[in-house]
Design an enzyme around this catalytic site. Structure first.
Site, PDB file in Angstrom:
ATOM      1  N   GLU A  48      -2.728   6.195   2.598  1.00  0.00           N
ATOM      2  CA  GLU A  48      -3.832   7.164   2.593  1.00  0.00           C
ATOM      3  C   GLU A  48      -3.435   8.431   1.845  1.00  0.00           C
ATOM      4  OE1 GLU A  48      -2.462   5.519   5.118  1.00  0.00           O
ATOM      5  OE2 GLU A  48      -3.779   5.358   6.851  1.00  0.00           O
ATOM      6  N   CYS A 108      -3.301   6.448  10.861  1.00  0.00           N
ATOM      7  CA  CYS A 108      -2.450   6.797  12.006  1.00  0.00           C
ATOM      8  C   CYS A 108      -2.761   8.170  12.568  1.00  0.00           C
ATOM      9  CB  CYS A 108      -0.973   6.686  11.621  1.00  0.00           C
ATOM     10  SG  CYS A 108      -0.468   7.870  10.368  1.00  0.00           S
TER      11      CYS A 108
HETATM   12  C1  AOF Z   1       3.090   2.967   7.286  1.00  0.00           C
HETATM   13  N1  AOF Z   1       2.416   3.085   6.122  1.00  0.00           N
HETATM   14  O1  AOF Z   1       0.549   3.411   4.951  1.00  0.00           O
HETATM   15  C2  AOF Z   1       0.407   3.373   7.306  1.00  0.00           C
HETATM   16  C3  AOF Z   1       1.125   3.220   8.532  1.00  0.00           C
HETATM   17  O2  AOF Z   1       7.002   6.528  10.949  1.00  0.00           O
HETATM   18  P1  AOF Z   1       5.755   6.668  10.150  1.00  0.00           P
HETATM   19  O3  AOF Z   1       5.246   8.078  10.123  1.00  0.00           O
HETATM   20  O4  AOF Z   1       5.875   6.101   8.745  1.00  0.00           O
HETATM   21  O5  AOF Z   1       4.604   5.844  10.892  1.00  0.00           O
HETATM   22  C4  AOF Z   1       4.648   4.443  10.953  1.00  0.00           C
HETATM   23  C5  AOF Z   1       3.405   3.922  11.647  1.00  0.00           C
HETATM   24  O6  AOF Z   1       2.223   4.423  11.002  1.00  0.00           O
HETATM   25  C6  AOF Z   1       3.279   2.415  11.572  1.00  0.00           C
HETATM   26  O7  AOF Z   1       3.942   1.789  12.640  1.00  0.00           O
HETATM   27  C7  AOF Z   1       1.771   2.203  11.660  1.00  0.00           C
HETATM   28  O8  AOF Z   1       1.391   2.163  13.013  1.00  0.00           O
HETATM   29  C8  AOF Z   1       1.166   3.480  11.056  1.00  0.00           C
HETATM   30  N2  AOF Z   1       0.507   3.268   9.735  1.00  0.00           N
HETATM   31  N3  AOF Z   1       2.448   3.032   8.453  1.00  0.00           N
HETATM   32  O9  AOF Z   1       4.306   2.777   7.273  1.00  0.00           O
HETATM   33  C9  AOF Z   1       1.105   3.293   6.065  1.00  0.00           C
HETATM   34  N4  AOF Z   1      -0.914   3.585   7.282  1.00  0.00           N
HETATM   35 ZN    ZN Z   2      -0.570   7.201   8.264  1.00  0.00          ZN
END
Ligand code: AOF
Ligand code: ZN
Length: 370
Positions: free
Chosen positions: A54, A77
């Site tokens: 995003e 998220c």
């Molecule tokens: C991702 N990439 O494009 C989206 C995710 O540790 P973070 O901040 O990278 O958060 C990981 C979580 O974010 C992942 O388990 C999922 O639930 C959400 N979405 N994660 O790595 C993305 N949109």
């Molecule tokens: Zn996200």
């Protein structure tokens, strides 16, 4: 649900695939910003810890994101403890996105509907479920791991048309063709770990690394209850990390020597004197999201018989080996009655060079059969 939604979502899924191998244990995610029927920004999650799809797409769209639609393969998220990037929902709201179209919810218990709820509360229109099956399949590993914290298990075998993985002289090089072997390397890069039994190490001495594809090296796991692995085995080479999963039957001197070669040794609980596979998977789930089980015959049966295989990938070569002493693809005890066999759901066939690749999902997976 118009054609237009599916078209843009298909593009988002295509973008998501570009992260193949690099995002684990995070999902593959794609995002497309659309204004007046035209794409004004695209993004995907390229690497674990990097910006989310995003954020990349919104940055590309800039001011054009104001009043635009956003197509996402996964729910955006929200903030949660331990997260390493800013929550995407806030970014969408700040950018002035008017409508969000998502393929699926995020099964991460820290998100699970909260992202969509926050958007709706803020007055953003939400459309859910566009190409949901495709999106779930793309992230079948993530959907499994985030809910269970145990790895998604894929059983990969290379076999002759008559179901053998080696000849009567125990030779298996090569049954399948070059293209299949390249696909196997791609699988090794996608899945977080590769596992074989010590019998395969003794018979074939595989290195289990990714050489014929672009991608990260997997964690190599050798099942070796008694500590029979030779110290010169290629699987102990320094190009990738290695775990030897064993029991108290391994002599301390062997453990020390293996550690000296840089391998980790995990002494695990046993079932009938062998490594308890469930205990192994629980421990492996702390390290990675998935494991490609590459045999041999006894290991294949051990995983299948316990209902521990989530997906199969069988590469059939147009070759008949014959031989009552040849090695069957799946050994062990087997079942007595065809009705007790392990049925495979959603079987798909594709050609890989001269070979056929069959994929599908064992019916009892996850439930346990023993
Ligand atoms: C991702 N990439 O494009 C989206 C995710 O540790 P973070 O901040 O990278 O958060 C990981 C979580 O974010 C992942 O388990 C999922 O639930 C959400 N979405 N994660 O790595 C993305 N949109
Ligand atoms: Zn996200």
């Amino acid at each position: 649900m118009g054609e237009g939604h599916e078209g843009f979502m298909r593009r988002a899924l295509e973008l998501a695939r570009r992260g193949w191998g690099w995002t684990r244990p995070n999902p593959l995610v794609g995002a497309v910003v659309v204004k007046d029927g035209e794409i004004v920004g695209e993004g995907w999650h390229a690497v674990r810890g990097g910006p989310h799809a995003e954020e990349v797409a919104l940055r590309a769209a800039g001011a054009r994101a104001q009043g635009a639609d956003l197509y996402l393969t996964l729910e955006p998220c929200v903030d949660f403890p331990g997260k390493c990037t800013p929550p995407c929902v806030d970014a969408l709201l700040a950018a002035g996105i008017r409508r969000v179209i998502v393929a699926t919810r995020d099964p991460n218990p820290c998100v699970d509907g909260r992202g969509l709820h926050r958007l709706q509360e803020a007055g953003v229109e939400v459309i859910e479920g566009v190409l949901a099956d495709e999106a779930r399949k793309l992230n079948e590993v993530f959907f499994h791991w985030i809910r269970t914290r145990t790895p998604f298990v894929v059983l990969k075998l290379a076999l002759s048309l008559d179901g053998k993985i080696a000849t009567r002289t125990r030779r298996s090089r090569w049954i399948t063709g070059e293209e299949s072997r390249r696909v196997v390397h791609l699988l090794r890069a996608r899945y977080g770990a590769v596992l074989v039994g010590v019998g395969t190490v003794l018979a074939d001495d595989p290195s289990l690394t990714v050489r014929e594809a672009e991608g990260p090296q997997p964690l190599r796991v050798v099942l070796d209850s008694a500590g029979r692995i030779p110290l010169e085995a290629k699987v102990l080479s320094p190009e990738a990390p290695t775990v030897v999963a064993t029991t108290d039957r391994m002599p301390d001197s062997v453990e020390e020597a293996l550690r000296g070669k840089g391998a980790e040794v995990w002494r695990l609980p046993t079932v009938g004197g062998e490594v308890d596979l469930r205990a192994l998977l629980r421990r492996l789930g702390e390290r990675t999201d998935s494991v490609l089980v590459e045999g041999g015959s006894e290991v294949a049966w051990s995983f299948l018989a316990r209902g521990l295989v989530h997906k199969i990938a069988f590469f059939y070569a147009p070759l008949v080996l014959g031989g009552r002493e040849a090695v069957p693809a799946v050994g062990g005890e087997g079942v007595a009655n065809p009705a007790e066999g392990i049925r495979i759901r959603n079987l798909e066939v594709e050609r890989v060079g001269e070979d056929l690749l069959l994929t599908g999902y064992p019916e009892a997976s996850g439930k346990g059969r023993d």
